[in-house]
Motif scaffolding. Structure first.
Motif, PDB file in Angstrom:
ATOM      1  N   ARG A 194       1.791   9.018   0.884  1.00  0.00           N
ATOM      2  CA  ARG A 194       2.330   9.817   0.076  1.00  0.00           C
ATOM      3  C   ARG A 194       1.879  10.934  -0.366  1.00  0.00           C
ATOM      4  O   ARG A 194       0.912  10.658  -1.634  1.00  0.00           O
ATOM      5  N   GLU A 195       3.029  11.797  -0.411  1.00  0.00           N
ATOM      6  CA  GLU A 195       2.361  12.977  -1.253  1.00  0.00           C
ATOM      7  C   GLU A 195       2.226  13.138  -2.391  1.00  0.00           C
ATOM      8  O   GLU A 195       2.887  12.226  -3.201  1.00  0.00           O
ATOM      9  N   ARG A 196       0.762  13.259  -2.156  1.00  0.00           N
ATOM     10  CA  ARG A 196       0.126  13.917  -4.101  1.00  0.00           C
ATOM     11  C   ARG A 196      -0.289  12.592  -4.342  1.00  0.00           C
ATOM     12  O   ARG A 196      -0.349  12.097  -5.740  1.00  0.00           O
ATOM     13  N   GLY A 197       0.136  11.572  -3.692  1.00  0.00           N
ATOM     14  CA  GLY A 197      -0.334  10.308  -4.200  1.00  0.00           C
ATOM     15  C   GLY A 197       0.395  10.306  -5.153  1.00  0.00           C
ATOM     16  O   GLY A 197       0.714   8.370  -5.978  1.00  0.00           O
ATOM     17  N   ALA A 198       1.768  10.671  -5.064  1.00  0.00           N
ATOM     18  CA  ALA A 198       3.583   9.851  -6.061  1.00  0.00           C
ATOM     19  C   ALA A 198       3.542   8.150  -6.033  1.00  0.00           C
ATOM     20  O   ALA A 198       4.182   8.009  -4.085  1.00  0.00           O
ATOM     21  N   VAL A 199       4.263   7.602  -6.814  1.00  0.00           N
ATOM     22  CA  VAL A 199       5.140   6.368  -5.546  1.00  0.00           C
ATOM     23  C   VAL A 199       5.707   6.248  -5.037  1.00  0.00           C
ATOM     24  O   VAL A 199       6.737   6.147  -4.168  1.00  0.00           O
ATOM     25  N   ASP A 200       6.707   8.078  -5.163  1.00  0.00           N
ATOM     26  CA  ASP A 200       8.408   8.038  -4.644  1.00  0.00           C
ATOM     27  C   ASP A 200       7.836   9.463  -3.894  1.00  0.00           C
ATOM     28  O   ASP A 200       8.981   9.898  -3.204  1.00  0.00           O
ATOM     29  N   GLY A 201       6.089   9.669  -2.806  1.00  0.00           N
ATOM     30  CA  GLY A 201       6.305  10.759  -2.374  1.00  0.00           C
ATOM     31  C   GLY A 201       6.718  10.140  -1.311  1.00  0.00           C
ATOM     32  O   GLY A 201       7.013   9.664  -1.017  1.00  0.00           O
ATOM     33  N   GLN A 202       6.630  11.555  -0.369  1.00  0.00           N
ATOM     34  CA  GLN A 202       7.117  11.000   1.240  1.00  0.00           C
ATOM     35  C   GLN A 202       6.820  10.694   1.842  1.00  0.00           C
ATOM     36  O   GLN A 202       5.056  11.164   1.587  1.00  0.00           O
ATOM     37  N   PRO A 203       5.962  10.047   2.533  1.00  0.00           N
ATOM     38  CA  PRO A 203       5.090   9.438   3.480  1.00  0.00           C
ATOM     39  C   PRO A 203       4.639  10.211   4.581  1.00  0.00           C
ATOM     40  O   PRO A 203       5.028  10.909   5.103  1.00  0.00           O
ATOM     41  N   LEU A 204       3.415  10.197   4.333  1.00  0.00           N
ATOM     42  CA  LEU A 204       2.261  11.041   5.537  1.00  0.00           C
ATOM     43  C   LEU A 204       1.687  10.432   6.676  1.00  0.00           C
ATOM     44  O   LEU A 204       1.017  11.135   7.400  1.00  0.00           O
ATOM     45  N   GLY A 205       1.655   9.937   6.312  1.00  0.00           N
ATOM     46  CA  GLY A 205       0.983   8.821   7.084  1.00  0.00           C
ATOM     47  C   GLY A 205       0.912   7.128   6.462  1.00  0.00           C
ATOM     48  O   GLY A 205       1.950   6.757   5.693  1.00  0.00           O
ATOM     49  N   ALA A 206      -0.599   6.151   7.025  1.00  0.00           N
ATOM     50  CA  ALA A 206      -0.247   5.324   6.212  1.00  0.00           C
ATOM     51  C   ALA A 206      -1.779   4.975   6.245  1.00  0.00           C
ATOM     52  O   ALA A 206      -2.743   5.039   7.310  1.00  0.00           O
ATOM     53  N   LEU A 207      -2.024   3.870   4.748  1.00  0.00           N
ATOM     54  CA  LEU A 207      -4.086   2.900   5.077  1.00  0.00           C
ATOM     55  C   LEU A 207      -3.445   1.833   5.388  1.00  0.00           C
ATOM     56  O   LEU A 207      -2.743   0.565   5.172  1.00  0.00           O
ATOM     57  N   ILE A 208      -4.214   1.407   6.381  1.00  0.00           N
ATOM     58  CA  ILE A 208      -4.508   0.377   6.934  1.00  0.00           C
ATOM     59  C   ILE A 208      -5.719  -0.408   6.370  1.00  0.00           C
ATOM     60  O   ILE A 208      -6.690   0.351   7.120  1.00  0.00           O
ATOM     61  N   ILE A 209      -5.629  -1.514   6.478  1.00  0.00           N
ATOM     62  CA  ILE A 209      -7.074  -2.204   5.680  1.00  0.00           C
ATOM     63  C   ILE A 209      -7.033  -3.837   6.394  1.00  0.00           C
ATOM     64  O   ILE A 209      -5.729  -5.068   6.190  1.00  0.00           O
ATOM     65  N   PHE A 210      -8.190  -3.455   6.832  1.00  0.00           N
ATOM     66  CA  PHE A 210      -8.847  -5.676   7.755  1.00  0.00           C
ATOM     67  C   PHE A 210      -9.721  -6.267   7.219  1.00  0.00           C
ATOM     68  O   PHE A 210     -10.360  -6.153   6.780  1.00  0.00           O
ATOM     69  N   PHE A 211      -8.834  -6.809   6.664  1.00  0.00           N
ATOM     70  CA  PHE A 211      -9.577  -8.377   5.577  1.00  0.00           C
ATOM     71  C   PHE A 211     -10.394  -9.491   6.671  1.00  0.00           C
ATOM     72  O   PHE A 211     -10.456 -10.012   7.608  1.00  0.00           O
ATOM     73  N   ASP A 212     -11.457  -9.359   6.286  1.00  0.00           N
ATOM     74  CA  ASP A 212     -12.687  -9.980   6.889  1.00  0.00           C
ATOM     75  C   ASP A 212     -12.175 -11.404   7.055  1.00  0.00           C
ATOM     76  O   ASP A 212     -12.538 -11.776   5.941  1.00  0.00           O
ATOM     77  N   TRP A 213     -11.158 -11.779   8.018  1.00  0.00           N
ATOM     78  CA  TRP A 213      -9.818 -13.169   7.831  1.00  0.00           C
ATOM     79  C   TRP A 213     -11.709 -14.405   7.579  1.00  0.00           C
ATOM     80  O   TRP A 213     -11.854 -15.541   6.730  1.00  0.00           O
ATOM     81  N   THR A 214     -12.040 -14.229   8.253  1.00  0.00           N
ATOM     82  CA  THR A 214     -12.960 -15.542   9.330  1.00  0.00           C
ATOM     83  C   THR A 214     -14.026 -16.417   8.062  1.00  0.00           C
ATOM     84  O   THR A 214     -13.725 -17.283   7.788  1.00  0.00           O
ATOM     85  N   PRO A 215     -14.489 -15.847   7.455  1.00  0.00           N
ATOM     86  CA  PRO A 215     -15.955 -16.267   6.589  1.00  0.00           C
ATOM     87  C   PRO A 215     -14.939 -16.410   5.197  1.00  0.00           C
ATOM     88  O   PRO A 215     -15.503 -17.086   4.806  1.00  0.00           O
ATOM     89  N   GLN A 216     -14.221 -15.528   5.325  1.00  0.00           N
ATOM     90  CA  GLN A 216     -13.453 -15.660   3.807  1.00  0.00           C
ATOM     91  C   GLN A 216     -12.716 -16.718   4.084  1.00  0.00           C
ATOM     92  O   GLN A 216     -12.728 -17.942   3.193  1.00  0.00           O
ATOM     93  N   ALA A 217     -12.349 -16.909   4.805  1.00  0.00           N
ATOM     94  CA  ALA A 217     -11.435 -18.222   4.774  1.00  0.00           C
ATOM     95  C   ALA A 217     -12.202 -19.768   5.725  1.00  0.00           C
ATOM     96  O   ALA A 217     -11.950 -20.970   5.138  1.00  0.00           O
ATOM     97  N   ALA A 218     -13.140 -18.866   5.931  1.00  0.00           N
ATOM     98  CA  ALA A 218     -14.304 -20.849   6.008  1.00  0.00           C
ATOM     99  C   ALA A 218     -14.909 -21.579   4.603  1.00  0.00           C
ATOM    100  O   ALA A 218     -15.074 -22.281   4.523  1.00  0.00           O
ATOM    101  N   ALA A 219     -14.654 -20.047   3.998  1.00  0.00           N
ATOM    102  CA  ALA A 219     -15.445 -20.345   2.744  1.00  0.00           C
ATOM    103  C   ALA A 219     -14.473 -21.778   1.970  1.00  0.00           C
ATOM    104  O   ALA A 219     -15.197 -22.426   0.955  1.00  0.00           O
TER     105      ALA A 219
END
Length: 345
Positions: free
Chosen positions: A234-259
């Motif tokens: 969001r704009e200025r990183g504010a909680v109520d700022g207008q969306p500029l795009g998105a951050l996508i994070i990918f949790f490495d599922w296989t080794p974590q779940a296997a553990a």
């Protein structure tokens, strides 16, 4: 330690043996009584010549009556005691199974609770990093220098948080403009506007919201299995700022779940007859201690609307399950921890 099931089976065998042998004795005794009666009849026909034989026949009849009395008492006392013993043994097995089912249910709950706590941290990460100045500037300034700096920043984050496959910054049109591992995953310039997690991230109401997606194999990440988390930048990183795009994070599922599924505290004997799994809300297996069926094997639970419990299958196996309880602001995705346990041989 003796196997309780073997004790129960032996008890049933002894009861069956005793019942059969008492029945055999009764059969023989009936034949003996019949022979004695026939002998008395023949002795009577023989008159004085048969008197001696009659004495023997009467004695045989007397012995037969005593045997009959003994087998009656034996059947009443021994067979009755064995029936009570088998009832107690069967009850013991049921209690053991109930206890084992409860223990496995607790283990299933522990598995899904560990997953929830782990994924709660992922939901915190995505919301925090979406306010990072390098991430916000990457979309606000829209120049090559800002994007290159953002990629370096994401790379630093990945070096510290080793549970992730990659982090993406995506503009409002759905084009990936920066990622943390461009050498491994050359996704910059690719458009993912149709990805559900991107569309949902752009619809989040504020910076406090996030999107969590079920585990899937992502072609953009070489087919790796990932749990995807996203939120709007969001704009200025504010909680109520207008969306500029998105951050996508990918949790490495296989080794974590296997553990998690392989870290269940079971003895060697228990592991030899157990399978520990995580299944999603559609009952698709997303993690398994034997590493089979992941993302392609369904396992239909019979929950009867209960959040946790256990039941027995027709083949004797026990299925124990626990529904995700969620953790803090992470409500979970309807996943279950499952432990399948075969009976002792």
């Amino acid at each position: 330690m003796s196997n309780p099931q073997e004790i129960v089976e032996l008890t049933h065998s002894v009861k069956k043996l005793a019942t059969n042998k008492i029945s055999d004795i009764n059969d023989i005794n009936r034949e003996t009584t019949f022979l004695a009666l026939n002998a008395l009849i023949e002795a009577a026909r023989a008159g004085d010549a048969g008197k001696g034989f009659a004495v023997v026949a009467n004695q045989v009849k007397h012995v037969s009556a005593r045997i009959s009395d003994i087998t009656t008492v034996l059947n009443k006392e021994l067979a009755g005691s064995l029936s009570k013993l088998t009832e107690l043994a069967d009850g013991m097995i049921e209690r053991l199974r109930s206890h084992e089912g409860q223990r496995c249910t607790d283990l299933a709950l522990n598995m899904i609770d560990i997953i929830d706590r782990n994924l709660y941290e992922r939901s915190c990460d995505v919301r925090w990093w979406a306010t990072d100045s390098a991430v916000v500037d990457c979309l606000a300034n829209r120049n090559a220098a800002a994007r290159e700096y953002a990629s370096r920043r994401l790379s630093v984050i990945l070096d510290s948080y080793t549970v992730y496959l990659d982090l993406w910054i995506v503009d409002a049109g759905g084009t990936v403009v920066a990622n943390g591992r461009p050498g491994t995953y050359p996704v910059i310039g690719k458009n993912i506007a149709n990805a559900r997690w991107f569309m949902d991230a752009m619809k989040t109401a504020s910076g406090s919201d996030f999107v969590a997606a079920d585990v899937e194999a992502l072609p953009q990440l070489g087919g790796a299995h990932a749990a995807t988390y996203a939120t709007a930048i969001r704009e200025r990183g504010a909680v109520d700022g207008q969306p500029l795009g998105a951050l996508i994070i990918f949790f490495d599922w296989t080794p974590q779940a296997a553990a998690v599924v392989r870290g269940v505290r079971l003895s060697d004997d228990e592991w030899a007859r157990s399978r520990c799994m995580i299944v999603d809300s559609t009952f698709r297996i997303i993690a398994s201690s034997d590493a089979t069926g992941i993302l392609n094997e369904p396992f239909r639970l019979t929950t009867e609307g209960k959040p946790r419990g256990s039941y027995r299958l027709s083949d004797g196996r026990t299925v124990s399950f626990a529904l995700t309880p969620g953790y803090e602001s992470y409500r979970g995705l309807g996943w279950y921890g499952v432990v399948i346990r075969a009976p002792t041989a």
